[in-house]
Design an enzyme around this catalytic site. Structure first.
Site, PDB file in Angstrom:
ATOM      1  N   LYS A 185      21.313  76.671  30.308  1.00 56.62           N
ATOM      2  CA  LYS A 185      21.163  78.133  30.355  1.00 56.62           C
ATOM      3  C   LYS A 185      22.466  78.661  30.947  1.00 56.62           C
ATOM      4  O   LYS A 185      22.639  78.701  32.166  1.00 56.62           O
ATOM      5  CB  LYS A 185      19.962  78.501  31.232  1.00 56.62           C
ATOM      6  CG  LYS A 185      19.222  79.755  30.807  1.00 56.62           C
ATOM      7  CD  LYS A 185      20.069  80.990  30.703  1.00 56.62           C
ATOM      8  CE  LYS A 185      20.220  81.684  32.029  1.00 56.62           C
ATOM      9  NZ  LYS A 185      21.246  82.770  32.000  1.00 56.62           N
ATOM     10  N   GLU A 259      24.359  74.049  43.853  1.00 55.96           N
ATOM     11  CA  GLU A 259      25.710  74.399  44.322  1.00 55.96           C
ATOM     12  C   GLU A 259      25.723  75.914  44.441  1.00 55.96           C
ATOM     13  O   GLU A 259      25.680  76.617  43.426  1.00 55.96           O
ATOM     14  CB  GLU A 259      26.751  73.876  43.330  1.00 55.96           C
ATOM     15  CG  GLU A 259      26.651  72.363  43.207  1.00 55.96           C
ATOM     16  CD  GLU A 259      27.741  71.717  42.370  1.00 55.96           C
ATOM     17  OE1 GLU A 259      28.209  72.363  41.416  1.00 55.96           O
ATOM     18  OE2 GLU A 259      28.097  70.576  42.670  1.00 55.96           O
ATOM     19  N   CYS A 293      33.811  80.020  43.980  1.00 50.35           N
ATOM     20  CA  CYS A 293      32.981  79.797  45.169  1.00 50.35           C
ATOM     21  C   CYS A 293      33.805  79.281  46.334  1.00 50.35           C
ATOM     22  O   CYS A 293      33.426  79.458  47.487  1.00 50.35           O
ATOM     23  CB  CYS A 293      31.866  78.825  44.827  1.00 50.35           C
ATOM     24  SG  CYS A 293      32.502  77.272  44.162  1.00 50.35           S
ATOM     25  N   GLU A 395      28.657  86.976  51.261  1.00 51.95           N
ATOM     26  CA  GLU A 395      29.613  86.574  50.227  1.00 51.95           C
ATOM     27  C   GLU A 395      29.869  87.791  49.343  1.00 51.95           C
ATOM     28  O   GLU A 395      28.946  88.319  48.718  1.00 51.95           O
ATOM     29  CB  GLU A 395      29.028  85.436  49.371  1.00 51.95           C
ATOM     30  CG  GLU A 395      29.981  84.989  48.285  1.00 51.95           C
ATOM     31  CD  GLU A 395      29.354  83.976  47.315  1.00 51.95           C
ATOM     32  OE1 GLU A 395      28.236  84.219  46.823  1.00 51.95           O
ATOM     33  OE2 GLU A 395      29.993  82.949  47.048  1.00 51.95           O
TER      34      GLU A 395
END
Ligand code: NAD
Length: 491
Positions: A185, A259, A293, A395
């Site tokens: 996906k 992750e 990231c 973040e």
């Protein structure tokens, strides 16, 4: 392996059971170019029926041809996929640039070679996986006990938009090398490479149903997580999405690898090679507009060199050039979408209102047509961010950092560890003892010393706290994508 032409205006199809295919219900969504904000093409919208079709095809392939292929044949086919990606580099570059707006040179120098490396590295590792064996004493004389690595079955791979091809193949290569089949996906923001890869995989002679792609939004991902025939989910994305996936996977007790997000610190000591520290730290903040990231959003600088570092990062920010991804001078990516730009911009405004000093940036980047409609923001640097500001904790995932002075090593360490996240940290110092002492104490999955972003695919990769669950990379990917079976045979 032939090279395929990619017409970016063509609809992006699902890829199920060896074929590019429309969605069962025939619905679509629109894919925008982040550098212009203009529509590029339509994408088939996969729903529950499409997920079910894909998972059943993957299950058939697992029980059928793929499951019975000897390891050597499987690995040869995966090596052919690596060659196919190389032969079709231009098509993948076009897909990555169109979906993410990143400069072409980044797609050419990183995304495509990394995808090839992923297939080569995990194919080689799969050929040399160790397993244990013991002679076991028994009253009758003895037995031999050994373990066998077996694939899990159908794996769901749920991917983000920031590095679409690189992060997909990072999961896909070990999953297939271990003998599983997959349903992918991709992110709704970056669908093209995954469908294109289906053509390469077919051409490499991999059986129908081994690799399937279902496009769509979070609902489509959730449908994949819930499907009873999916044995495990490897997910890369936001920490909050990871929480939802964990909850949805709980009834099926599915194996999970996550992750997730980060709020990574860099620590710059006065004894560092400052020229390198400043240049690399600026890159670590602004590369791909901060949408990696591993980018750093918190920079802690020893007080005697604070002003110099702030000035150096400010100058680097102001030198970045947004715009046409196909111009060699372009060095700043757009943000991925209007909604992500709104989110980043809301942090710009809130943090300014809270009283932070805006050293540079803080606005929407002004550009000429056709880039004016792209989702570019100005690279931004703050100092004096107040203690309670969310700019310290959240973040942001944009081209932005806060910079703060420190006076002692323990103070820098405490600030770095004061986060809900624990993905990576970077230390700049010429004192090796200090660097290694900090590397032990920083509560993160990866520590860089006097460098940033060097990645050896054989190393474990992952995060602590809200940055992840488990490790992928090297043998650790195979630990996730296989199960160990113990076999005991009496003499
Ligand atoms: P996201 O969590 O919004 O989406 C990731 C994927 O999950 C997409 O395919 C999305 O459609 C799907 N999804 C959304 N809701 C879902 C649900 N309820 N169930 C199942 N699937 C669902 O993340 P994003 O915005 O695409 O990516 C950016 C995030 O990814 C950042 O937080 C970044 O730090 C993180 N990231 C982490 C790593 C790492 O290695 N740790 C690498 C890259 C990106």
């Amino acid at each position: 392996m032939p090279s395929f032409s990619l017409d970016l205006r063509e609809p992006v199809a699902l890829f199920v059971d060896g074929h590019a295919t429309p969605a069962v219900a025939g619905r679509h969504f629109v894919n925008l170019h982040p550098a212009t904000g203009l529509p590029v093409n339509e994408v088939a919208l996969g729903e529950d029926d499409d997920v079910d079709r894909a998972v059943r095809a993957a299950k058939r392939a697992f029980k059928g041809p793929w499951g019975s292929w000897p390891l050597a044949r499987r690995l040869l086919a995966l090596e052919a996929v690596a060659r196919g990606i190389e032969a079709n580099a231009e098509a993948f570059i076009a897909a990555e640039v169109s979906d993410t707006g990143r400069p072409r040179h980044m797609a050419a120098s990183f995304d495509v070679p990394r995808a090839v490396d992923n297939f080569r590295t995990f194919t080689r590792l799969a050929a040399h996986l160790p397993a244990e064996s013991f002679l076991t004493d028994t009253p009758e004389g003895g037995a031999v006990s050994y373990s066998l690595r077996v694939p899990l079955g159908v794996i769901g791979l749920i991917c983000p938009w920031n590095l679409p091809l690189a992060l997909l193949t990072w999961k896909l290569a070990p999953a297939l090398a271990a003998g599983n089949t997959v349903v992918v996906k991709p992110s709704e923001e970056s669908p093209s490479s995954a469908t294109l890869l289906g053509r390469i995989i077919q051409e490499a002679g991999i059986p129908d149903g081994v690799y399937n792609v279902v496009h769509g939004f979070g609902d489509t991902g959730a449908s994949l997580v819930r499907h009873p025939e999916v044995a495990a989910i490897s997910f890369t994305g936001e920490s909050g999405t990871g929480q939802s996936i964990m909850a949805a996977a709980a009834p099926g007790l599915k194996k999970l690898s996550f992750e997730l997000g980060g709020k990574n610190p860099a620590l710059i000591f006065a004894d560092a090679d400052l020229e390198q520290a400043i240049a690399t730290t600026a890159r670590s903040v602004f590369l791909h507009a901060g949408q990696i990231c591993l980018c750093n959003e918190r920079i802690y600088v020893e007080r005697p060199v604070f002003e110099r570092v702030v000035e150096g990062i400010r100058a680097a920010a102001r030198a970045l050039k947004p715009g046409d991804p196909f111009r060699a001078e372009t060095t700043l990516s757009p943000l991925i979408s209007a909604s992500h730009r709104d989110k980043v911009f809301s942090y710009f405004n809130r943090t300014r209102r809270e009283g932070a000093t805006v050293v540079t940036g803080g606005g929407i980047a002004e550009l000429d047509e056709p880039w004016r409609g792209g989702f570019f923001v100005e690279p931004t640097v703050w100092t004096g961010v107040p203690a309670e500001s969310r700019a310290r904790t959240d973040e942001i995932f944009g081209p932005v950092c806060l910079i703060e002075p420190f006076d002692a090593e323990e103070q820098a360490l405490a600030a770095a560890n004061d986060s809900q996240y624990g993905l990576s940290a970077t230390v700049w110092t010429s004192n090796a003892a200090r660097a290694n002492r900090l590397a032990r104490q920083l509560d993160v999955g990866t520590v860089w010393i006097n460098t940033w972003l060097i990645r050896d695919l054989r190393m474990p990769f992952g995060g602590t706290k809200r940055s992840g669950l488990g490790r992928e990379g090297g043998v650790h990917s195979f630990e996730f994508f296989t199960e160990l079976r113990s076999i005991i045979s009496r003499f």
